[in-house]
Write a protein that holds these residues in place. Structure first.
Motif, mmCIF file in Angstrom:
data_model
loop_
_atom_site.group_PDB
_atom_site.id
_atom_site.type_symbol
_atom_site.label_atom_id
_atom_site.label_comp_id
_atom_site.label_asym_id
_atom_site.label_seq_id
_atom_site.Cartn_x
_atom_site.Cartn_y
_atom_site.Cartn_z
ATOM 1 N N ALA A 1 1.192 20.824 2.501
ATOM 2 C CA ALA A 1 1.684 19.235 2.393
ATOM 3 C C ALA A 1 0.011 19.512 3.827
ATOM 4 C CB ALA A 1 2.358 18.259 2.303
ATOM 5 N N PHE A 2 -0.183 17.449 3.759
ATOM 6 C CA PHE A 2 -0.661 16.998 4.852
ATOM 7 C C PHE A 2 -0.020 15.929 4.957
ATOM 8 C CE2 PHE A 2 -3.535 20.961 4.095
ATOM 9 C CZ PHE A 2 -4.316 20.901 5.025
ATOM 10 N N GLY A 3 -0.396 14.940 6.175
ATOM 11 C CA GLY A 3 0.340 14.017 6.318
ATOM 12 C C GLY A 3 0.106 13.350 7.874
ATOM 13 N N GLY A 4 0.898 12.383 8.107
ATOM 14 C CA GLY A 4 0.691 11.693 8.902
ATOM 15 C C GLY A 4 0.280 10.513 9.128
ATOM 16 N N ILE A 5 -0.302 10.267 10.124
ATOM 17 C CA ILE A 5 -1.791 9.761 9.650
ATOM 18 C C ILE A 5 -2.913 10.648 9.726
ATOM 19 C CG2 ILE A 5 -3.106 8.051 11.901
ATOM 20 C CD1 ILE A 5 -1.496 6.636 12.342
ATOM 21 N N VAL A 6 -4.072 10.664 8.884
ATOM 22 C CA VAL A 6 -4.630 11.400 9.532
ATOM 23 C C VAL A 6 -5.985 11.183 9.655
ATOM 24 C CG1 VAL A 6 -6.414 12.550 7.202
ATOM 25 C CG2 VAL A 6 -4.307 12.360 6.840
ATOM 26 N N SER B 1 -0.298 23.141 11.390
ATOM 27 C CA SER B 1 -1.389 22.984 11.946
ATOM 28 C C SER B 1 -1.181 21.809 12.004
ATOM 29 C CB SER B 1 -2.361 23.506 11.418
ATOM 30 O OG SER B 1 -2.639 23.084 10.758
ATOM 31 N N ALA B 2 -2.544 21.036 12.800
ATOM 32 C CA ALA B 2 -2.444 19.471 13.408
ATOM 33 C C ALA B 2 -3.602 19.415 13.681
ATOM 34 C CB ALA B 2 -1.568 18.460 13.674
ATOM 35 N N VAL B 3 -3.851 17.869 14.002
ATOM 36 C CA VAL B 3 -5.737 18.213 14.300
ATOM 37 C C VAL B 3 -5.569 17.556 15.851
ATOM 38 C CG1 VAL B 3 -8.329 16.666 14.353
ATOM 39 C CG2 VAL B 3 -7.093 17.794 12.445
ATOM 40 N N VAL B 4 -5.930 17.500 17.019
ATOM 41 C CA VAL B 4 -5.609 16.435 18.351
ATOM 42 C C VAL B 4 -6.615 15.950 18.876
ATOM 43 C CG1 VAL B 4 -3.181 17.832 19.003
ATOM 44 C CG2 VAL B 4 -5.037 18.491 19.622
ATOM 45 N N TYR B 5 -7.076 15.486 19.559
ATOM 46 C CA TYR B 5 -8.350 14.416 20.251
ATOM 47 C C TYR B 5 -7.960 14.519 21.979
ATOM 48 C CZ TYR B 5 -9.428 13.744 15.178
ATOM 49 O OH TYR B 5 -9.691 13.517 13.696
ATOM 50 N N PHE C 1 -0.141 25.929 15.443
ATOM 51 C CA PHE C 1 1.464 26.553 15.643
ATOM 52 C C PHE C 1 2.333 26.861 15.647
ATOM 53 C CE2 PHE C 1 0.070 20.810 16.396
ATOM 54 C CZ PHE C 1 0.070 21.891 17.505
ATOM 55 N N ASP C 2 2.288 27.377 13.836
ATOM 56 C CA ASP C 2 3.044 27.710 12.897
ATOM 57 C C ASP C 2 4.821 27.444 13.635
ATOM 58 O OD1 ASP C 2 1.613 28.359 11.806
ATOM 59 O OD2 ASP C 2 0.584 30.550 13.031
ATOM 60 N N PHE C 3 5.361 26.737 14.015
ATOM 61 C CA PHE C 3 6.973 26.278 14.802
ATOM 62 C C PHE C 3 7.635 25.943 13.183
ATOM 63 C CE2 PHE C 3 5.379 23.315 17.515
ATOM 64 C CZ PHE C 3 4.644 23.965 18.767
ATOM 65 N N ASP C 4 8.818 27.060 12.837
ATOM 66 C CA ASP C 4 9.842 27.334 12.064
ATOM 67 C C ASP C 4 10.509 26.017 11.697
ATOM 68 O OD1 ASP C 4 7.876 29.434 10.922
ATOM 69 O OD2 ASP C 4 9.462 30.427 12.625
ATOM 70 N N VAL C 5 10.616 25.200 11.028
ATOM 71 C CA VAL C 5 12.070 23.809 10.776
ATOM 72 C C VAL C 5 12.627 23.885 10.558
ATOM 73 C CG1 VAL C 5 11.710 21.240 11.687
ATOM 74 C CG2 VAL C 5 9.648 22.512 11.756
ATOM 75 N N PRO C 6 14.128 24.136 10.799
ATOM 76 C CA PRO C 6 15.097 24.421 10.148
ATOM 77 C C PRO C 6 15.825 22.665 9.745
ATOM 78 C CG PRO C 6 15.639 24.275 12.260
ATOM 79 C CD PRO C 6 14.524 24.256 12.214
ATOM 80 N N PHE D 1 -0.283 11.870 19.149
ATOM 81 C CA PHE D 1 -1.053 13.122 19.522
ATOM 82 C C PHE D 1 -1.327 13.880 17.771
ATOM 83 C CE2 PHE D 1 1.803 13.370 23.871
ATOM 84 C CZ PHE D 1 0.782 12.335 23.822
ATOM 85 N N PHE D 2 -0.405 14.421 17.138
ATOM 86 C CA PHE D 2 -0.528 15.122 16.038
ATOM 87 C C PHE D 2 -1.374 13.762 14.672
ATOM 88 C CE2 PHE D 2 2.551 16.284 18.931
ATOM 89 C CZ PHE D 2 2.250 17.638 19.364
ATOM 90 N N TYR D 3 -2.144 14.450 14.474
ATOM 91 C CA TYR D 3 -2.984 13.521 13.199
ATOM 92 C C TYR D 3 -3.218 15.009 12.059
ATOM 93 C CZ TYR D 3 -3.721 10.521 16.290
ATOM 94 O OH TYR D 3 -3.230 9.042 17.751
ATOM 95 N N ASP D 4 -3.263 14.530 10.885
ATOM 96 C CA ASP D 4 -3.519 15.225 9.650
ATOM 97 C C ASP D 4 -2.215 16.742 9.930
ATOM 98 O OD1 ASP D 4 -4.664 15.934 7.240
ATOM 99 O OD2 ASP D 4 -6.107 16.688 8.387
ATOM 100 N N ILE D 5 -0.987 16.659 9.976
ATOM 101 C CA ILE D 5 -0.484 17.604 10.241
ATOM 102 C C ILE D 5 -0.420 18.623 8.807
ATOM 103 C CG2 ILE D 5 2.097 18.328 10.786
ATOM 104 C CD1 ILE D 5 1.934 15.454 12.197
ATOM 105 N N GLU D 6 -0.562 19.596 8.648
ATOM 106 C CA GLU D 6 -0.500 21.031 7.604
ATOM 107 C C GLU D 6 0.963 21.517 8.125
ATOM 108 O OE1 GLU D 6 -1.936 25.060 5.907
ATOM 109 O OE2 GLU D 6 -2.649 23.782 8.324
#
Length: 191
Positions: A23-28, A56-60, A95-100, A151-156
């Motif tokens: 899923a993708f989200g946050g501010i796109v 992942s996420a898009v950063v500018y 990033f591939d951050f595992d989140v419990p 910082f983190f846009y269109d977060i996957e």
């Protein structure tokens, strides 16, 4: 309509209705409201409703730079990080951050002078940002937390499958003479 969840039938959290695990989200789109490049050390705060992975996420970025991106717990202890050299402009970073499962995680950078874009438009920053029930971004670390999005846009985000068991075929009937206590999938060989 996408149904996000674990699609591995060998997992304990298998969702037979799921048709995607991503899923993708946050501010796109950061152009959704006013913003600017920022050099301070701020972060997004979020809850994880199920075990997930921030893929992942898009950063500018305003300039080329080497930045350490961090996932921290609610006590600001680093759970995972990755250092990436970025170029000026927009780019998708992995990033591939595992989140419990848990609350008040922090997604940010390790130091000042990142030069990354953030939104600062209270009319267009609208917390919470729910990403398909996987994670929910609740606020930012700024003093006026509902005005800034960092910082983190269109977060996957990916649903993580848990409790995966590999099939061990054999006789699973404890009354059979060829019972296999290690088997978890009956192969029809019980005598």
């Amino acid at each position: 309509m996408p149904v996000v969840g674990c699609m591995n039938s060998n997992a304990t959290n298998y969702d037979p209705l799921a048709n995607t695990s991503i899923a993708f989200g946050g501010i796109v789109d950061p152009n959704n409201g006013a913003g600017a490049y920022f050099n301070g050390n701020q972060h997004l705060i979020f809850n994880a409703n199920v075990e997930s992975k921030i893929v992942s996420a898009v950063v500018y970025a305003s300039i080329s730079n080497t930045i350490t991106f961090e996932l921290r717990d609610n006590n600001s202890s680093v759970i995972d990080d990755t250092t990436i050299t970025i170029t000026a402009g927009g780019q998708r970073l992995y990033f591939d951050f595992d989140v419990p499962v848990g609350n008040d995680y922090q997604l940010g950078v390790s130091a000042v002078n990142s030069g990354l874009y953030r939104n600062n438009d209270q009319a267009n920053v609208n917390y919470p940002y729910d990403i398909s029930g996987l994670i929910q971004i609740t606020e930012s670390s700024a003093t006026i937390s509902d005005q800034y999005y960092y910082f983190f846009y269109d977060i996957e985000v990916e649903a993580v499958c848990t409790g995966i068991t590999n099939a061990v075929y054999g006789c699973t009937d404890p009354t059979a003479c060829n019972y296999d206590p290690l088997a978890n999938t009956d192969d029809g060989s019980c005598l």
